[in-house]
Design an enzyme around this catalytic site. Structure first.
Site, mmCIF file in Angstrom:
data_model
loop_
_atom_site.group_PDB
_atom_site.id
_atom_site.type_symbol
_atom_site.label_atom_id
_atom_site.label_comp_id
_atom_site.label_asym_id
_atom_site.label_seq_id
_atom_site.Cartn_x
_atom_site.Cartn_y
_atom_site.Cartn_z
ATOM 1 N N LYS A 154 0.843 -1.192 -0.135
ATOM 2 C CA LYS A 154 -0.037 0.150 0.046
ATOM 3 C C LYS A 154 0.832 1.257 0.099
ATOM 4 C CE LYS A 154 -3.176 2.764 2.816
ATOM 5 N NZ LYS A 154 -3.815 2.797 4.016
ATOM 6 N N GLU A 204 -8.664 12.529 12.508
ATOM 7 C CA GLU A 204 -7.972 11.326 13.097
ATOM 8 C C GLU A 204 -7.042 11.751 14.275
ATOM 9 O OE1 GLU A 204 -5.368 7.771 11.368
ATOM 10 O OE2 GLU A 204 -5.928 9.041 10.069
#
Length: 400
Positions: A154, A204
């Site tokens: 990723k 976040e």
């Protein structure tokens, strides 16, 4: 001991005084002030009583030395506040403020519901994409090829928008609109250089520490909100069932587990993600909680062990960094770094610097990224970054 709770939970406390938090928001002034609002508190800090030493020691060591020295000098409750860059070897923007004003969370202040004035200069922004959307799609496609060739699992690729207006950006007004749009999130404005300010509203939490308890809240896997209620619910449900997004989220959660486990006697990691929403996005979310083994482990120790997570970089980390360097025609700086605070006892909160912009005079540079895996669609990832830009575009009245 105070335990940090997930932001969706009710946190009992003293009676709320209307205006106690919003008065700090309205008092923010760029240049000398540092503002931070979280689901747990609101801070307005002014000036710099002391700055971080510049040497080769770990930033965690330098921060603790600075806080201990301030306490010995007679400051009963010193804190350090500011931001650290995406590149851990970069220069932190951290200070001990001269004055600190505290209030409960913005979301607990009834006056936060009052609407902010609408932007008055929305039609006057000149917008430039860096890189252009077509080039970003090409970068995503190239990254997908490298992933499918086995080079990495990723990578998170970002792009920017450069907005230039006819006059200096009105940062207090922008900050007010960001805070009122998502009062339960993490809103911040901190100096990032001699003439620049990092301002944004991140969804976040990287990690928070209170006494012997830690909380982390990794987000990965996203979809844009819809103004139509039925479509918005459909998108949220589809995100929870998306194999691509659930896998992307699991990669991040596994990395968070691996990073935090050595610091904990207990670590609770839910098996399935839940949903977190902002004004513009749905995100897959996991709230990780733990009990810290060593009372000397600080919030910044934990944050440094986590940073950067695969949610903002990729995996494996070193390979993802090379792909980012090959693909992004700009320096991330403080974007996808962390912003927050810590006290001399080691308690604090560190937030991932997302949904943000760096402001310098009449120019704003906005940042947005998307996680790329083997079955990513270049157009879908480009659309996701466009949706993430909306948080800040709405705050300034500009369009992409």
């Amino acid at each position: 001991m105070t335990t940090f709770l997930p932001e969706t939970a009710a946190t009992p406390g003293p009676a709320v005084v209307p205006g106690e938090a919003t008065v700090l928001l309205d008092a923010y002034r760029p240049g000398t002030d540092r503002f931070l609002a979280t689901p747990r508190l609101t801070l307005l800090c002014t000036g710099a009583a002391a700055e971080l030493a510049e040497d080769d020691r770990p930033v965690t060591e330098r921060v603790q030395e600075l806080l201990d020295a301030r306490r010995l000098a007679g400051d009963p409750e010193p804190i350090v506040v500011g931001a650290l860059p995406f590149d851990p070897s970069g220069r932190p923007a951290l200070v001990v403020p001269e004055t600190v004003r505290r209030a409960p969370a913005l979301r607990e202040d009834p006056l936060i519901a009052l609407p902010a004035p609408e932007p008055s200069d929305g039609g006057d922004w000149h917008v430039r994409e860096v890189p252009a959307a077509a080039d970003y799609r090409d970068a995503v496609a190239a990254a997908v090829d490298r992933i499918n060739a086995g080079e990495l699992s990723k990578v998170v690729l970002a792009r920017t928008l450069e907005l230039t207006g006819p006059q200096d950006a009105d940062l207090p007004a922008m900050l007010g609109r960001l805070a009122r749009r998502d009062p339960g999130g993490y809103t911040f404005a901190v100096p990032s250089g001699p003439r620049t300010t990092l301002v944004g509203a991140s969804p976040e939490l990287l990690v928070a520490r209170s006494g012997g308890v830690l909380v982390a809240n990794p987000l990965a896997g996203s979809t844009p909100r819809s103004a139509d209620l039925a479509e918005d619910v459909r998108r949220a449900a589809a995100l929870l069932e998306s194999a691509k997004d659930v896998h992307e989220h699991a990669v991040v959660v596994d990395a968070v587990r691996a990073a935090l486990a050595p610091f904990c006697t207990e670590l609770d990691v839910p098996e399935r993600p839940t949903l977190v929403r902002t004004a513009t996005m749905w995100h897959l979310s996991t709230t990780v909680t733990g009990r810290i083994a060593d009372p000397g482990t600080t919030a910044l120790d934990l944050a440094s062990a986590l940073h950067p997570t695969p949610a903002v970089c990729g995996t494996p980390d070193d390979t993802a960094r090379r792909v980012i360097a090959d693909s992004e025609p700009f320096d991330r700086g403080l974007y996808t770094g962390m912003v927050g605070w810590q006290d001399a006892d080691g308690d604090g909160e560190w937030v991932v610097t997302l949904r943000c912009a760096e402001a310098e005079g009449a120019t704003l540079r906005l940042f947005a990224g998307a996680g790329v895996v083997g079955d990513s669609s270049p157009q879908a990832e480009t659309d996701e970054t466009g949706a993430k830009f909306r948080t800040f575009l709405n705050a300034v009245g500009a369009t992409l």
